[in-house]
Motif scaffolding. Structure first.
Motif, PDB file in Angstrom:
ATOM      1  N   TRP A  51      -0.329  -1.389   3.916  1.00 15.71           N
ATOM      2  CA  TRP A  51       0.749  -1.876   3.056  1.00 15.71           C
ATOM      3  C   TRP A  51       0.914  -0.994   1.822  1.00 15.71           C
ATOM      4  CZ3 TRP A  51       0.017  -3.383  -1.960  1.00 15.71           C
ATOM      5  CH2 TRP A  51      -1.303  -3.612  -2.365  1.00 15.71           C
ATOM      6  N   GLN A  52      -0.187  -0.480   1.271  1.00 17.56           N
ATOM      7  CA  GLN A  52      -0.086   0.347   0.072  1.00 17.56           C
ATOM      8  C   GLN A  52       0.660   1.647   0.359  1.00 17.56           C
ATOM      9  OE1 GLN A  52      -4.354   0.051  -0.802  1.00 17.56           O
ATOM     10  NE2 GLN A  52      -3.772  -0.624  -2.852  1.00 17.56           N
ATOM     11  N   GLU A  53       0.388   2.255   1.510  1.00 18.14           N
ATOM     12  CA  GLU A  53       1.088   3.481   1.900  1.00 18.14           C
ATOM     13  C   GLU A  53       2.577   3.208   2.076  1.00 18.14           C
ATOM     14  OE1 GLU A  53       1.451   6.504   5.708  1.00 18.14           O
ATOM     15  OE2 GLU A  53      -0.332   5.247   5.550  1.00 18.14           O
ATOM     16  N   ILE A  54       2.895   2.112   2.740  1.00 13.99           N
ATOM     17  CA  ILE A  54       4.303   1.770   2.969  1.00 13.99           C
ATOM     18  C   ILE A  54       5.009   1.510   1.647  1.00 13.99           C
ATOM     19  CG2 ILE A  54       5.851   0.048   3.981  1.00 13.99           C
ATOM     20  CD1 ILE A  54       3.722  -0.237   6.223  1.00 13.99           C
ATOM     21  N   LEU A  55       4.379   0.715   0.789  1.00  9.62           N
ATOM     22  CA  LEU A  55       4.982   0.407  -0.505  1.00  9.62           C
ATOM     23  C   LEU A  55       5.176   1.676  -1.330  1.00  9.62           C
ATOM     24  CD1 LEU A  55       6.056  -1.739  -2.410  1.00  9.62           C
ATOM     25  CD2 LEU A  55       3.695  -2.191  -3.125  1.00  9.62           C
ATOM     26  N   GLU A  56       4.194   2.546  -1.326  1.00  9.41           N
ATOM     27  CA  GLU A  56       4.296   3.806  -2.064  1.00  9.41           C
ATOM     28  C   GLU A  56       5.448   4.662  -1.539  1.00  9.41           C
ATOM     29  OE1 GLU A  56       1.647   7.739  -2.087  1.00  9.41           O
ATOM     30  OE2 GLU A  56       0.593   5.991  -2.910  1.00  9.41           O
ATOM     31  N   GLU A  57       5.588   4.738  -0.224  1.00  9.46           N
ATOM     32  CA  GLU A  57       6.673   5.543   0.352  1.00  9.46           C
ATOM     33  C   GLU A  57       8.042   4.951   0.027  1.00  9.46           C
ATOM     34  OE1 GLU A  57       6.460   7.450   4.103  1.00  9.46           O
ATOM     35  OE2 GLU A  57       4.279   7.222   4.212  1.00  9.46           O
ATOM     36  N   PRO A  68      14.067  -4.621  -3.005  1.00  9.22           N
ATOM     37  CA  PRO A  68      12.929  -5.463  -3.372  1.00  9.22           C
ATOM     38  C   PRO A  68      11.914  -5.524  -2.234  1.00  9.22           C
ATOM     39  CG  PRO A  68      14.998  -6.639  -3.709  1.00  9.22           C
ATOM     40  CD  PRO A  68      15.323  -5.368  -2.981  1.00  9.22           C
ATOM     41  N   VAL A  69      10.648  -5.384  -2.607  1.00  9.72           N
ATOM     42  CA  VAL A  69       9.561  -5.475  -1.649  1.00  9.72           C
ATOM     43  C   VAL A  69       8.677  -6.652  -2.058  1.00  9.72           C
ATOM     44  CG1 VAL A  69       7.560  -4.337  -0.624  1.00  9.72           C
ATOM     45  CG2 VAL A  69       9.598  -2.994  -1.198  1.00  9.72           C
ATOM     46  N   VAL A  70       8.542  -7.593  -1.148  1.00  7.50           N
ATOM     47  CA  VAL A  70       7.724  -8.776  -1.370  1.00  7.50           C
ATOM     48  C   VAL A  70       6.503  -8.668  -0.469  1.00  7.50           C
ATOM     49  CG1 VAL A  70       7.649 -11.287  -1.239  1.00  7.50           C
ATOM     50  CG2 VAL A  70       9.769 -10.131  -1.932  1.00  7.50           C
ATOM     51  N   VAL A  71       5.333  -8.711  -1.069  1.00  5.92           N
ATOM     52  CA  VAL A  71       4.088  -8.612  -0.319  1.00  5.92           C
ATOM     53  C   VAL A  71       3.647 -10.018   0.081  1.00  5.92           C
ATOM     54  CG1 VAL A  71       1.658  -7.948  -0.428  1.00  5.92           C
ATOM     55  CG2 VAL A  71       3.398  -6.462  -1.425  1.00  5.92           C
ATOM     56  N   LEU A  72       3.412 -10.181   1.380  1.00  9.03           N
ATOM     57  CA  LEU A  72       2.931 -11.456   1.916  1.00  9.03           C
ATOM     58  C   LEU A  72       1.428 -11.363   2.124  1.00  9.03           C
ATOM     59  CD1 LEU A  72       5.609 -11.970   4.714  1.00  9.03           C
ATOM     60  CD2 LEU A  72       5.642 -12.861   2.398  1.00  9.03           C
ATOM     61  N   THR A  73       0.704 -12.385   1.694  1.00 10.81           N
ATOM     62  CA  THR A  73      -0.743 -12.355   1.835  1.00 10.81           C
ATOM     63  C   THR A  73      -1.307 -13.750   2.080  1.00 10.81           C
ATOM     64  OG1 THR A  73      -2.816 -11.707   0.772  1.00 10.81           O
ATOM     65  CG2 THR A  73      -1.076 -12.529  -0.669  1.00 10.81           C
ATOM     66  N   SER A  74      -2.395 -13.795   2.796  1.00  8.70           N
ATOM     67  CA  SER A  74      -3.144 -15.038   2.941  1.00  8.70           C
ATOM     68  C   SER A  74      -4.377 -14.989   2.048  1.00  8.70           C
ATOM     69  CB  SER A  74      -3.546 -15.272   4.398  1.00  8.70           C
ATOM     70  OG  SER A  74      -4.264 -14.163   4.884  1.00  8.70           O
ATOM     71  N   SER A  75      -4.570 -13.877   1.365  1.00  6.26           N
ATOM     72  CA  SER A  75      -5.730 -13.670   0.504  1.00  6.26           C
ATOM     73  C   SER A  75      -5.686 -14.592  -0.718  1.00  6.26           C
ATOM     74  CB  SER A  75      -5.767 -12.209   0.032  1.00  6.26           C
ATOM     75  OG  SER A  75      -6.788 -12.021  -0.910  1.00  6.26           O
ATOM     76  N   ALA A  89       5.136  -3.737  -6.202  1.00  6.93           N
ATOM     77  CA  ALA A  89       5.734  -4.839  -5.440  1.00  6.93           C
ATOM     78  C   ALA A  89       6.618  -5.632  -6.399  1.00  6.93           C
ATOM     79  CB  ALA A  89       4.652  -5.740  -4.859  1.00  6.93           C
ATOM     80  N   ASN A  90       7.743  -6.122  -5.899  1.00  7.96           N
ATOM     81  CA  ASN A  90       8.626  -6.929  -6.733  1.00  7.96           C
ATOM     82  C   ASN A  90       8.156  -8.367  -6.845  1.00  7.96           C
ATOM     83  OD1 ASN A  90      10.470  -4.726  -5.312  1.00  7.96           O
ATOM     84  ND2 ASN A  90      11.219  -5.146  -7.363  1.00  7.96           N
ATOM     85  N   ALA A  91       7.402  -8.812  -5.845  1.00 13.13           N
ATOM     86  CA  ALA A  91       6.850 -10.170  -5.860  1.00 13.13           C
ATOM     87  C   ALA A  91       5.769 -10.257  -4.795  1.00 13.13           C
ATOM     88  CB  ALA A  91       7.940 -11.214  -5.588  1.00 13.13           C
ATOM     89  N   CYS A  92       4.940 -11.283  -4.922  1.00 14.25           N
ATOM     90  CA  CYS A  92       3.927 -11.585  -3.914  1.00 14.25           C
ATOM     91  C   CYS A  92       4.091 -13.042  -3.519  1.00 14.25           C
ATOM     92  CB  CYS A  92       2.520 -11.381  -4.462  1.00 14.25           C
ATOM     93  SG  CYS A  92       2.130  -9.675  -4.836  1.00 14.25           S
ATOM     94  N   MET A  93       3.798 -13.315  -2.276  1.00 19.02           N
ATOM     95  CA  MET A  93       3.867 -14.695  -1.792  1.00 19.02           C
ATOM     96  C   MET A  93       2.649 -14.958  -0.927  1.00 19.02           C
ATOM     97  SD  MET A  93       6.811 -16.554   0.473  1.00 19.02           S
ATOM     98  CE  MET A  93       6.113 -16.426   2.104  1.00 19.02           C
ATOM     99  N   ARG A  94       1.936 -16.034  -1.239  1.00 21.88           N
ATOM    100  CA  ARG A  94       0.817 -16.431  -0.387  1.00 21.88           C
ATOM    101  C   ARG A  94       1.387 -17.144   0.824  1.00 21.88           C
ATOM    102  NH1 ARG A  94      -2.729 -17.286  -5.250  1.00 21.88           N
ATOM    103  NH2 ARG A  94      -4.134 -15.513  -5.120  1.00 21.88           N
ATOM    104  N   LYS A  95       0.925 -16.721   1.989  1.00 22.88           N
ATOM    105  CA  LYS A  95       1.424 -17.297   3.233  1.00 22.88           C
ATOM    106  C   LYS A  95       0.815 -18.680   3.440  1.00 22.88           C
ATOM    107  CE  LYS A  95       0.073 -13.685   5.643  1.00 22.88           C
ATOM    108  NZ  LYS A  95      -0.158 -12.752   6.774  1.00 22.88           N
ATOM    109  N   PRO A  96       1.658 -19.673   3.720  1.00 20.07           N
ATOM    110  CA  PRO A  96       1.121 -20.984   4.092  1.00 20.07           C
ATOM    111  C   PRO A  96       0.432 -20.887   5.447  1.00 20.07           C
ATOM    112  CG  PRO A  96       3.451 -21.122   3.539  1.00 20.07           C
ATOM    113  CD  PRO A  96       3.096 -19.677   3.623  1.00 20.07           C
ATOM    114  N   VAL A  97      -0.450 -21.832   5.723  1.00 21.21           N
ATOM    115  CA  VAL A  97      -1.228 -21.795   6.958  1.00 21.21           C
ATOM    116  C   VAL A  97      -0.387 -22.147   8.181  1.00 21.21           C
ATOM    117  CG1 VAL A  97      -3.215 -22.754   8.163  1.00 21.21           C
ATOM    118  CG2 VAL A  97      -3.351 -22.286   5.717  1.00 21.21           C
ATOM    119  N   GLY A  98       0.382 -23.212   8.119  1.00 20.58           N
ATOM    120  CA  GLY A  98       1.134 -23.678   9.277  1.00 20.58           C
ATOM    121  C   GLY A  98       2.413 -22.908   9.503  1.00 20.58           C
ATOM    122  N   PRO A  99       2.809 -22.713  10.777  1.00 23.38           N
ATOM    123  CA  PRO A  99       4.029 -21.945  11.071  1.00 23.38           C
ATOM    124  C   PRO A  99       5.303 -22.582  10.521  1.00 23.38           C
ATOM    125  CG  PRO A  99       3.052 -22.823  13.098  1.00 23.38           C
ATOM    126  CD  PRO A  99       2.111 -23.129  11.979  1.00 23.38           C
TER     127      PRO A  99
END
Length: 126
Positions: A51-57, A68-75, A89-99
């Motif tokens: 993700w860092q390489e992609i965001l940098e490019e 805008p690039v939004v990074v999705l993470t479960s971290s 990154a323009n924003a980050c979003m924590r991914k919810p567990v359920g689909p």
């Protein structure tokens, strides 16, 4: 109470790994005629290219840097969020567990970026 969409606004395109995502964004190989995206959702655990390489490019390219690039993470690690914001990154979003929750969050998030946020026109529009 959030805004609900019966389907996400706009068209969503998914790429299975980082290399294919970069090819699509830069209109290389099989994606020579691919449209430029209005928003990039970038998974922190994307295979192939990190993700860092992609965001940098993206952020170093004159034609892509305003998308805008939004990074999705479960971290739950705050350092991961710091790294994403430090990498522009323009924003980050924590991914919810359920689909279902994940789909609702994505719809609301994309709705905000497409319907509410005011974004500059792409250089291709000039």
């Amino acid at each position: 109470m959030g805004v609900r969409y019966s389907k996400p606004p706009g068209h969503i395109t998914c790429r299975s790994d980082g290399r294919r995502a970069l090819d699509w964004l830069f209109q290389r190989s099989d994606f020579a005629d691919a449209p430029r995206p209005d928003l990039v959702l970038l998974d922190l655990n994307l295979p192939a290219a990190g993700w860092q390489e992609i965001l940098e490019e993206i952020k170093s390219d004159p034609l892509l840097k305003r998308i805008p690039v939004v990074v999705l993470t479960s971290s739950q690690v705050d350092d991961d969020l710091r790294k994403a914001y430090d990498a522009s990154a323009n924003a980050c979003m924590r991914k919810p567990v359920g689909p279902e929750d994940f789909a609702d969050h994505i719809q609301q998030f994309v709705g905000f970026w497409i319907s509410t946020a005011v974004l500059p026109p792409s250089d291709e529009d000039n």
